[in-house]
Design a protein around this motif. Structure first.
Motif, PDB file in Angstrom:
ATOM      1  N   LEU A 159       0.826  -1.211   0.000  1.00 58.99           N
ATOM      2  CA  LEU A 159       0.000   0.000   0.000  1.00 58.99           C
ATOM      3  C   LEU A 159       0.861   1.262   0.000  1.00 58.99           C
ATOM      4  O   LEU A 159       0.533   2.246  -0.657  1.00 58.99           O
ATOM      5  CB  LEU A 159      -0.909   0.022   1.234  1.00 58.99           C
ATOM      6  CG  LEU A 159      -2.177  -0.822   1.250  1.00 58.99           C
ATOM      7  CD1 LEU A 159      -2.959  -0.535   2.513  1.00 58.99           C
ATOM      8  CD2 LEU A 159      -3.036  -0.585   0.030  1.00 58.99           C
ATOM      9  N   GLY A 160       1.954   1.201   0.756  1.00 57.60           N
ATOM     10  CA  GLY A 160       2.832   2.351   0.854  1.00 57.60           C
ATOM     11  C   GLY A 160       3.536   2.694  -0.443  1.00 57.60           C
ATOM     12  O   GLY A 160       4.049   3.807  -0.597  1.00 57.60           O
ATOM     13  N   VAL A 178       1.420   0.366  -8.114  1.00 52.59           N
ATOM     14  CA  VAL A 178       2.191  -0.837  -7.769  1.00 52.59           C
ATOM     15  C   VAL A 178       1.259  -1.917  -7.240  1.00 52.59           C
ATOM     16  O   VAL A 178       1.390  -3.097  -7.589  1.00 52.59           O
ATOM     17  CB  VAL A 178       3.291  -0.510  -6.732  1.00 52.59           C
ATOM     18  CG1 VAL A 178       4.013  -1.778  -6.300  1.00 52.59           C
ATOM     19  CG2 VAL A 178       4.276   0.495  -7.298  1.00 52.59           C
ATOM     20  N   ALA A 179       0.319  -1.516  -6.367  1.00 58.32           N
ATOM     21  CA  ALA A 179      -0.633  -2.480  -5.809  1.00 58.32           C
ATOM     22  C   ALA A 179      -1.459  -3.131  -6.915  1.00 58.32           C
ATOM     23  O   ALA A 179      -1.674  -4.351  -6.914  1.00 58.32           O
ATOM     24  CB  ALA A 179      -1.549  -1.793  -4.809  1.00 58.32           C
ATOM     25  N   ALA A 180      -1.918  -2.325  -7.877  1.00 55.43           N
ATOM     26  CA  ALA A 180      -2.715  -2.858  -8.993  1.00 55.43           C
ATOM     27  C   ALA A 180      -1.892  -3.802  -9.856  1.00 55.43           C
ATOM     28  O   ALA A 180      -2.397  -4.830 -10.329  1.00 55.43           O
ATOM     29  CB  ALA A 180      -3.248  -1.710  -9.838  1.00 55.43           C
ATOM     30  N   SER A 181      -0.596  -3.477 -10.047  1.00 56.99           N
ATOM     31  CA  SER A 181       0.269  -4.341 -10.863  1.00 56.99           C
ATOM     32  C   SER A 181       0.507  -5.695 -10.208  1.00 56.99           C
ATOM     33  O   SER A 181       0.824  -6.673 -10.892  1.00 56.99           O
ATOM     34  CB  SER A 181       1.606  -3.650 -11.118  1.00 56.99           C
ATOM     35  OG  SER A 181       2.355  -3.532  -9.915  1.00 56.99           O
ATOM     36  N   LEU A 182       0.349  -5.754  -8.872  1.00 51.43           N
ATOM     37  CA  LEU A 182       0.510  -7.004  -8.136  1.00 51.43           C
ATOM     38  C   LEU A 182      -0.829  -7.701  -7.900  1.00 51.43           C
ATOM     39  O   LEU A 182      -0.902  -8.675  -7.144  1.00 51.43           O
ATOM     40  CB  LEU A 182       1.198  -6.742  -6.796  1.00 51.43           C
ATOM     41  CG  LEU A 182       2.652  -6.241  -6.883  1.00 51.43           C
ATOM     42  CD1 LEU A 182       3.162  -5.829  -5.516  1.00 51.43           C
ATOM     43  CD2 LEU A 182       3.557  -7.323  -7.471  1.00 51.43           C
ATOM     44  N   GLY A 183      -1.878  -7.173  -8.510  1.00 56.32           N
ATOM     45  CA  GLY A 183      -3.198  -7.799  -8.421  1.00 56.32           C
ATOM     46  C   GLY A 183      -3.944  -7.516  -7.142  1.00 56.32           C
ATOM     47  O   GLY A 183      -4.842  -8.277  -6.753  1.00 56.32           O
ATOM     48  N   MET A 184      -3.615  -6.418  -6.463  1.00 54.85           N
ATOM     49  CA  MET A 184      -4.272  -6.071  -5.201  1.00 54.85           C
ATOM     50  C   MET A 184      -5.292  -4.961  -5.414  1.00 54.85           C
ATOM     51  O   MET A 184      -5.073  -4.059  -6.219  1.00 54.85           O
ATOM     52  CB  MET A 184      -3.240  -5.617  -4.161  1.00 54.85           C
ATOM     53  CG  MET A 184      -2.286  -6.690  -3.730  1.00 54.85           C
ATOM     54  SD  MET A 184      -1.181  -6.097  -2.429  1.00 54.85           S
ATOM     55  CE  MET A 184      -0.094  -7.517  -2.261  1.00 54.85           C
ATOM     56  N   ASN A 185      -6.375  -5.036  -4.654  1.00 54.11           N
ATOM     57  CA  ASN A 185      -7.385  -3.978  -4.666  1.00 54.11           C
ATOM     58  C   ASN A 185      -6.957  -2.922  -3.648  1.00 54.11           C
ATOM     59  O   ASN A 185      -7.183  -3.055  -2.445  1.00 54.11           O
ATOM     60  CB  ASN A 185      -8.753  -4.553  -4.306  1.00 54.11           C
ATOM     61  CG  ASN A 185      -9.874  -3.544  -4.503  1.00 54.11           C
ATOM     62  OD1 ASN A 185      -9.700  -2.344  -4.298  1.00 54.11           O
ATOM     63  ND2 ASN A 185     -11.035  -4.030  -4.904  1.00 54.11           N
ATOM     64  N   TYR A 186      -6.321  -1.872  -4.137  1.00 54.87           N
ATOM     65  CA  TYR A 186      -5.704  -0.852  -3.277  1.00 54.87           C
ATOM     66  C   TYR A 186      -6.713  -0.235  -2.305  1.00 54.87           C
ATOM     67  O   TYR A 186      -6.473  -0.177  -1.099  1.00 54.87           O
ATOM     68  CB  TYR A 186      -5.079   0.234  -4.150  1.00 54.87           C
ATOM     69  CG  TYR A 186      -4.410   1.353  -3.379  1.00 54.87           C
ATOM     70  CD1 TYR A 186      -3.105   1.235  -2.921  1.00 54.87           C
ATOM     71  CD2 TYR A 186      -5.092   2.546  -3.113  1.00 54.87           C
ATOM     72  CE1 TYR A 186      -2.492   2.262  -2.231  1.00 54.87           C
ATOM     73  CE2 TYR A 186      -4.485   3.571  -2.414  1.00 54.87           C
ATOM     74  CZ  TYR A 186      -3.188   3.431  -1.983  1.00 54.87           C
ATOM     75  OH  TYR A 186      -2.587   4.447  -1.285  1.00 54.87           O
ATOM     76  N   LYS A 187      -7.845   0.218  -2.811  1.00 57.36           N
ATOM     77  CA  LYS A 187      -8.825   0.916  -1.973  1.00 57.36           C
ATOM     78  C   LYS A 187      -9.461  -0.008  -0.941  1.00 57.36           C
ATOM     79  O   LYS A 187      -9.712   0.405   0.197  1.00 57.36           O
ATOM     80  CB  LYS A 187      -9.893   1.551  -2.855  1.00 57.36           C
ATOM     81  CG  LYS A 187      -9.383   2.731  -3.668  1.00 57.36           C
ATOM     82  CD  LYS A 187     -10.509   3.437  -4.413  1.00 57.36           C
ATOM     83  CE  LYS A 187      -9.977   4.662  -5.168  1.00 57.36           C
ATOM     84  NZ  LYS A 187     -11.041   5.374  -5.906  1.00 57.36           N
TER      85      LYS A 187
END
Length: 315
Positions: free
Chosen positions: A202-203, A208-217
């Motif tokens: 997140l930091g 970056v989070a989206a590129s790793l497949g994470m839902n940032y929000k």
């Protein structure tokens, strides 16, 4: 041996905490089954020491998590208006539900803390970048505005004394049967520890989070819920503890580095040690009287905060 030194120190100061106070408790008395000493240990000293460990750990890791998420070493629940908003929530509960239980007050505190953290997060995107002190200073001003609103209404409705009891960290009223809400910090810590890798990502930003497949929000929302829940449960039980959420994460960072998953448990331990030691000082400096632990933490924490600030400026 060095690896286990923080944990051994925590055990040592916790044992010391059990035997320090106005009423005398001795190992010999406990072993011989002295009923008065056993009652004091079970109903007062043990709950107080457990509360110190849980509160110190929760406030510290809340600061550590917020600092990682917002990439700012001087951010904590106390410097983004979260605790001031939680107090406003307590005030609302007291005004509209005069006979409200601790659970209801803590629910209002959590809701207001969570909404406030979302609001400040949105406001932080409008602040200029480049100077890391802008964010905590803006957060302090934001919190002071909310705190002023709470104090104004407390005066208007003549409940300022009741509200003041939530403003100052104090463990002298902790007793068995009246502190158990603070155990909420345990599942919160476990959840944050399991999410350590995601919090680190997140930091690095939403791209970056989206590129790793994470839902940032979504992850950000979950983290704010957990921090708000843990922080409000500490506030409702023992009051506000200044500077702890800033100085302990910075101290751990200097000694052990910035890897979140490797240092989150150490942050909890160091936060607990610091708060237990401060509470022991609060009971012994003017014994048999007691100083609110927030005064001790504020004095020592303020000095350490200035040290970290000057250290950062020299880089």
């Amino acid at each position: 041996m060095r690896k286990y030194l923080p944990l051994m120190t925590l055990l040592l100061v916790s044992l010391l905490s059990l035997f320090i106070g106005v009423h005398n408790i001795t190992i010999d008395g406990i072993l011989h089954g002295d009923s008065q000493q056993l009652m004091m240990l079970n109903k007062v000293r043990l709950p107080r020491t457990i509360s110190l460990i849980l509160a110190g750990g929760m406030v510290s890791i809340s600061g550590k998590v917020m600092q990682h998420m917002m990439q700012n070493k001087f951010v904590s629940a106390g410097t983004i208006g979260m605790m001031d908003s939680a107090r406003l929530g307590i005030l609302v509960a007291m005004l509209f539900f005069p006979a409200s239980t601790i659970l209801l007050k803590s629910t209002f505190a959590f809701i207001f803390a969570f909404i406030s953290s979302l609001t400040f997060l949105a406001l932080s995107r409008l602040l200029p970048k480049g100077d890391e002190m802008i964010l905590p200073l803006a957060g302090i001003m934001y919190g002071n505005i909310i705190g002023s609103v709470a104090i104004f209404f407390a005066y208007q409705f003549q409940i300022i004394q009741n509200l003041s009891s939530w403003l100052q960290g104090n463990f002298s009223t902790i007793m068995k049967g009246q502190y158990e809400l603070i155990y909420l910090t345990v599942p919160v810590f476990i959840a944050l520890y399991l999410m350590a890798y995601k919090i680190t990502v997140l930091g690095l930003g939403d791209e970056v989070a989206a590129s790793l497949g994470m839902n940032y929000k979504l992850i950000q929302l979950i983290v704010l819920v957990l921090v708000s829940l843990g922080s409000s449960s500490v506030l409702i039980m023992v009051g506000s503890i200044p500077f702890l959420g800033i100085i302990i994460p910075n101290l751990v960072s200097i000694l052990y580095g910035d890897h979140l998953k490797n240092t989150l448990n150490l942050t909890w331990i160091f936060g607990s040690i610091f708060l237990v030691v401060c509470d022991i000082l609060s009971r012994t400096l003017i014994a048999p009287y007691e100083i609110p632990v927030s005064v001790i933490v504020g004095s020592l924490g303020g000095a350490m905060f200035i040290f970290f600030l000057l250290r950062r400026m020299r880089r």
